[in-house]
Write a protein that holds these residues in place. Sequence first.
Motif, short mmCIF file in Angstrom:
data_model
loop_
_atom_site.label_atom_id
_atom_site.label_comp_id
_atom_site.label_asym_id
_atom_site.label_seq_id
_atom_site.Cartn_x
_atom_site.Cartn_y
_atom_site.Cartn_z
N GLU A 5 0.90 -1.21 -0.21
CA GLU A 5 -0.02 -0.01 -0.06
C GLU A 5 0.87 1.27 0.01
O GLU A 5 1.99 1.46 0.67
CB GLU A 5 -0.82 0.07 1.23
CG GLU A 5 -2.04 -0.93 1.15
CD GLU A 5 -2.92 -0.67 2.48
OE1 GLU A 5 -4.04 -0.80 2.34
OE2 GLU A 5 -2.46 -0.46 3.43
N ASP A 7 1.99 4.56 1.23
CA ASP A 7 2.03 5.00 2.67
C ASP A 7 1.14 6.25 2.71
O ASP A 7 0.82 6.95 3.80
CB ASP A 7 3.60 5.54 2.91
CG ASP A 7 4.09 4.39 3.44
OD1 ASP A 7 3.58 3.28 3.43
OD2 ASP A 7 5.33 4.61 4.18
N THR A 15 -0.09 0.00 7.46
CA THR A 15 0.21 1.04 6.65
C THR A 15 -0.09 2.54 7.61
O THR A 15 0.82 3.31 7.44
CB THR A 15 -0.65 1.32 5.42
OG1 THR A 15 -0.54 -0.10 4.68
CG2 THR A 15 -0.06 2.52 4.34
#
Length: 822
Positions: A5, A7, A15
């Motif tokens: 993912e 950030d 995350t």
Amino acid sequence: EVRIEDDRTGLSVETLKRAFADNLFYIQGKFPGIASKNDFYMALAYTVRDRLLRRWLNTAETYTRNASRTVAYLSAEFLMGPQLGNNLINLGIYDQVNQAMKELGLDLRDLLEEEEEPGLGNGGLGRLAACYLDSLATLEIPSLGYGIRYEFGIFEQDIKDGWQVEITDKWLSAGNPWELPRPEWSVEVKLGGRTEMRADEHGRFKVYWLPEKVVKGIPYDTPILGYKTNTANTLRLWKAEAVESFDFYAFDSGDYLGAVHQKTVSENISKVLYPNDNSAQGKELRLAQQIFFVSCSLKDMMRIMEQQKVSLDQFHEKFVIQLNDTHPSVAIPELMRLLIDEHDIPWEKAWEITKKTFAYTNHTLLPEALERWPISLFGKMLPRHLEIIYEINNRFLDEVRMKFPDDKDRLRRMSLIDESGERYVRMAYLACVGSYSINGVAALHTELLQKDVLHDFYEMYPQKFNNKTNGITPRRFMVLSNPRLCKLLHSKIGDDWVKNLYEMKKLEAFVDDPEFRHQWRQMKQEIKQDVVDYIKETTGINVNVNSMFDIQAKRFHEYKRQHLNVLHIITLYNRIKANPNIDITPRTFLFGGKAAPGYYMAKLIIKLINSVGDIVNRDPDVRDRLKVVFLKDFSVKFAQRIYPSADLSEQISTAGKEASGTGNMKFALNGALTIGTLDGANVEILEEVGAENFFLCGLTTEEVYALKAKGYKPWEYYQKDPELKLAIDRIASGFFSHGDPNLFKPLVDHLLGNDQYMLMADYRSYIDTQDRVSEAYRDVDRWVRMSILNVARMGKFSSDRSIRDYCEDFWKIQPVKIELKE
Ligand code: 26Y
């Protein structure tokens, strides 16, 4: 499966933790060992803001591409409240973030507490603007809020020796992670000077405005996220700064300090929110604030039109401008000036555009709140606008003459210029003439506008008038503020009600379920216990969690009659003193609210509450059956904590004075029962929840008028009612003021002398109704049923309903779906 993912957008707990650590390091420049609570708050706020930006930019891009029709909501006040929690709710990531913080050893609730709220409003009107922005975004309506970025918002309230003390609200001192400055969209605003008629380069005569001063407005944008939509609209607030080039003259002449002084004068414009609500003072700086943000905003709309290649002839098709009371009503002559003087559009055409652009919301019936500007002051600051207003007035009075021939008195009454003594511009009348829609904020209020305050304008333009009953956002005032109730609701009726509050009706099916009623009561106790702990912590006062929480939280004003509530407290106290063993329903009286710093009587009422509390709370005869607590510094943050704990909501304004009220809706939605007069939206709340679930008291508006007409004698009520007499005498004798009979004398004299707000007339009905409330509270089962039915029947009072009505009735704007793209 491994998912990587981003950030800055990822929503998984992992995350979120990584992004949080990153922001703490790179934005705050701290590592956890030395980070303050504010650093943690900021790191989290930036983490959330990152997740919002894509929605924001996608929204802006979509609106730009489609050149969407847009509402511009102009308001001198936006009482937004804390942003973090609301954004978590609307993004739908509250639970993930809660978890992420927990895993990092932090408590999300602590971080939420840390936020310094933007208190850029006084009370109802400013908070309504904030609720409307939430609903506009949730309903996916293209919209912009325009206002002022006050450096100091509504003052912080402290209580010293029972008196209110004001402290400057330095809300920006720790930084504001929610705003983005947009200096590239700065604009200039002219002030003062004079006008001149000259030929332009084509030899045509034109008016030129030679200002004395120019100030710069810099926009600061805050994203307004819808609830579980991709829409993120914008709140654009203007900060005033000095214009560099304008100081050159001073520099040339070597007057460096003079130039720097000019800079401070310019920056003063957005320095501080005027803390008066419902009383206009006619101050020069306040008019400067109004023209400043209005002119900046109109020029900004014109910039947007140019960017989207929409011709200025189509201003009214691209934008509808909603005027939040008359505070931004100088927008009417300012738009005329921009179209005529700066864009060479002829008067007739400019007036057609203007009349189709503006819609005006009135929020008050109080004569002292109607804005009027002395002609001398107005002409000095806005010479060109005054000329334009005279021209609008001439043409308008011709229209009146046509419709009502030979009616001199009507012309005098309706003129935009009050000529009865010192000459004034009447801003409400200007707003009526320059708008295609005029609305009140509750059914009764609109009716009274038509019958009374704006009667002549109603006869002139009946088709312009309409009602839009206020509403509140269930996201902030339920989902965010009352998690316990939400959990219970979720288990029974799901959560469709968050976007469609009428769905709450489904609760009615459970009112006969004893297990559910038990849970309801349990839940209320837990919420009250939190508040008991809070009160103990902040005031040292012990409150009985089983007592009825009887709450009045709103600005202090005589028409709202906090002192009528005090008369009830004193009456109960007197009954106990007369008979210490009397069987009384235990009550805790909670008050919250600020008084305008210059409003002596309101401040005296605060002092009275604290003085009565000092006696009642300590008297051993009372045996903790009554407690009086003044909770200082009422704010949005604080409101969210307090509404869910109420058993009883006090809505006791003199009939015909409260335009709508919105606190009344917040309390009832959270399960409080209302004791109230037939005023503002109380009328409609009663109609929705049913008279059997509402404690009605006091005179009706007609009865108030009739009593005034026949000659009101407050003293007679005092003479005839022994309980009332005893209550007043207690105050007058100095019993609550260490024997000093002078302290509260102004208050007592007011009540027995002219009693403008008719407390004496309403006292008996109020007390008898309170006795019925006490009786009802003892029947726990009956009370819980009523509470459930109140919540179930509040569907109408969602601000989503209000905004839908505005859209359908006269904004004529459709939702625009936003697609999430990179
Ligand atoms: C002219 C200036 C001093 C001024 C500043 C603030 C005048 C009025 C105000 C604020 C007025 C206000 O908050 N009015 C409230 O508006 C709410 C939203 O419509 C209503 O619910 C409430 O009844 C009304 O008092």
